[in-house]
Design a protein around this motif. Sequence first.
Motif, PDB file in Angstrom:
ATOM      1  N   HIS A  61     -11.633 -10.308  -1.539  1.00  0.00           N
ATOM      2  CA  HIS A  61     -11.435  -9.064  -0.771  1.00  0.00           C
ATOM      3  C   HIS A  61     -10.976  -9.366   0.654  1.00  0.00           C
ATOM      4  CE1 HIS A  61     -13.392  -7.194  -4.134  1.00  0.00           C
ATOM      5  NE2 HIS A  61     -14.582  -7.670  -3.838  1.00  0.00           N
ATOM      6  N   GLY A  78      -8.265  -9.033   2.274  1.00  0.00           N
ATOM      7  CA  GLY A  78      -7.448  -8.051   2.967  1.00  0.00           C
ATOM      8  C   GLY A  78      -7.816  -6.617   2.669  1.00  0.00           C
ATOM      9  N   ASN A  79      -8.971  -6.407   2.027  1.00  0.00           N
ATOM     10  CA  ASN A  79      -9.353  -5.051   1.654  1.00  0.00           C
ATOM     11  C   ASN A  79      -9.586  -4.193   2.891  1.00  0.00           C
ATOM     12  OD1 ASN A  79     -11.649  -2.967   1.042  1.00  0.00           O
ATOM     13  ND2 ASN A  79     -10.720  -3.422  -0.925  1.00  0.00           N
ATOM     14  N   CYS A  80      -9.086  -2.963   2.858  1.00  0.00           N
ATOM     15  CA  CYS A  80      -9.168  -2.102   4.034  1.00  0.00           C
ATOM     16  C   CYS A  80     -10.602  -1.732   4.385  1.00  0.00           C
ATOM     17  CB  CYS A  80      -8.338  -0.833   3.813  1.00  0.00           C
ATOM     18  SG  CYS A  80      -8.866   0.167   2.396  1.00  0.00           S
ATOM     19  N   ALA A 126     -12.797  -6.233   4.517  1.00  0.00           N
ATOM     20  CA  ALA A 126     -12.051  -7.467   4.769  1.00  0.00           C
ATOM     21  C   ALA A 126     -12.969  -8.536   5.362  1.00  0.00           C
ATOM     22  CB  ALA A 126     -10.893  -7.192   5.722  1.00  0.00           C
ATOM     23  N   TRP A 127     -12.627  -9.797   5.124  1.00  0.00           N
ATOM     24  CA  TRP A 127     -13.404 -10.923   5.650  1.00  0.00           C
ATOM     25  C   TRP A 127     -13.319 -10.930   7.171  1.00  0.00           C
ATOM     26  CZ3 TRP A 127     -16.710 -14.215   3.361  1.00  0.00           C
ATOM     27  CH2 TRP A 127     -17.102 -15.358   4.066  1.00  0.00           C
ATOM     28  N   ASP A 183      -8.480  -3.962  -5.139  1.00  0.00           N
ATOM     29  CA  ASP A 183      -8.132  -3.765  -3.728  1.00  0.00           C
ATOM     30  C   ASP A 183      -6.762  -3.119  -3.580  1.00  0.00           C
ATOM     31  OD1 ASP A 183     -10.525  -4.883  -3.057  1.00  0.00           O
ATOM     32  OD2 ASP A 183      -9.695  -6.774  -2.326  1.00  0.00           O
ATOM     33  N   ASP A 197      -6.179   0.174  -1.349  1.00  0.00           N
ATOM     34  CA  ASP A 197      -5.370   0.054  -0.145  1.00  0.00           C
ATOM     35  C   ASP A 197      -4.037   0.789  -0.200  1.00  0.00           C
ATOM     36  OD1 ASP A 197      -7.377  -1.520   0.814  1.00  0.00           O
ATOM     37  OD2 ASP A 197      -6.353  -3.423   0.494  1.00  0.00           O
ATOM     38  N   THR A 228      -2.819 -10.396   3.753  1.00  0.00           N
ATOM     39  CA  THR A 228      -3.573 -11.490   3.131  1.00  0.00           C
ATOM     40  C   THR A 228      -2.698 -12.725   2.994  1.00  0.00           C
ATOM     41  OG1 THR A 228      -4.802  -9.814   1.886  1.00  0.00           O
ATOM     42  CG2 THR A 228      -5.059 -12.104   1.195  1.00  0.00           C
TER      43      THR A 228
END
Length: 401
Positions: free
Chosen positions: A156, A158-160, A163-164, A182, A186, A217
């Motif tokens: 995850h 780049g998950n909106c 995100a990390w 994701d 997104d 990402t």
Amino acid sequence: MFPSVWISGRVLGALYVAYTAAFYLRVSTAKSKRPIVTSKGQPPDQDALFEYRGLIHVHSDYSHDARGSYDELSRAAHRHGLAFLVITDHNNVDAIAAGEQGWRNGVLLLTGVESGRCEGYMLFVDIESYIHESISSTREALQEYLRQGGFGLVIHAGNCRRAWKGELDSAIDGLEILDYADQLYDCSVLAKLNAFLFYPANRALACLRVYHRPAETLARWDREASARPVVGFYGPNMHQNVRILGWEPKFPPADAVMPLASNHILSREPLTGDFQSDKRVVYTAIRNGNLFFALDILGDSSGFRFSARQEDSSAVMGETLPADVETVFSIRLPRIEDNSQFEIVIYRNGVEFLRERGRELTFRATQAGAYRVEVLTRVPTFFGRGRMAPWIYSNPIYLRP
């Protein structure tokens, strides 16, 4: 007055019915099932590598929010030609003690864990036990699972919504680049609506409608890989479970998710049917980045190769050669049987290095960096000729001083 309103209502109703029928006829006949036709034969100049398709980041009924037994998942994977599944349920590896790992229905089932960390979410794989509450920091967790012989992968990224946060610890081996759940979260509201409307008539077109290149990402992966090897992979994040006003259908089902995309690992050793040996083969390929991932829904990418050679040595995806030595890189697409058009794009440390149309490409370089490939093709859309988007993503080949 009232008769004219009644007649107008009938006309509008007829127009609505006609429009709806035309819409679903157009959707159902739109070209979307495997638009790229590939040959099932051996690719030309076949190398000595063994290639196996599989999925990383799958959930089973050992997760509180997922459905599907190991047996059911293995049967679905076998139907779709997958050789392995890395099943990563939330904060537990109870399936290991239950004896769920191993070969089943022609598929190698491996157990890891999805772990919630303060920075985001990770997978720990190739481990034997999992302790959640007593390990507070990500660094401590990595040290524990490295001690067990395992490794960690960020998901995850780049998950909106999740995100990390922060930098990647140097002990983290990889990054989930493409996560299909994701992608759905997104994408735009319009894309979600289109997918919802398309799904009953054309599942493939619906899935492609939400697919987009995960630019942020990829940029993060490129930044990390420019400094050290970092594995990129695809994860379906499959749960087969949604909640709608108390109703929990098994949706989207495994038979809808598994054909979308997969990881293709490359190994110099074959899978033999021996669990311990085959577990080592799969995890070694993943950890080393000897893999590419691709949208299978567009076409079978088996046989794609990205390699490099110098006078006395050679490398495949995930491997390293010395810099400042003339290196010949080669990209070869699978054997294509139709007129599909492709663009092969080479990135060095995230910057576009070369772009060519065609089905194979050779180029030379000496400069240090992480070189990776994206193969673009035309993705079907509801109207028009489609849009260009990545079909295949390679892991890098590294040139290091």
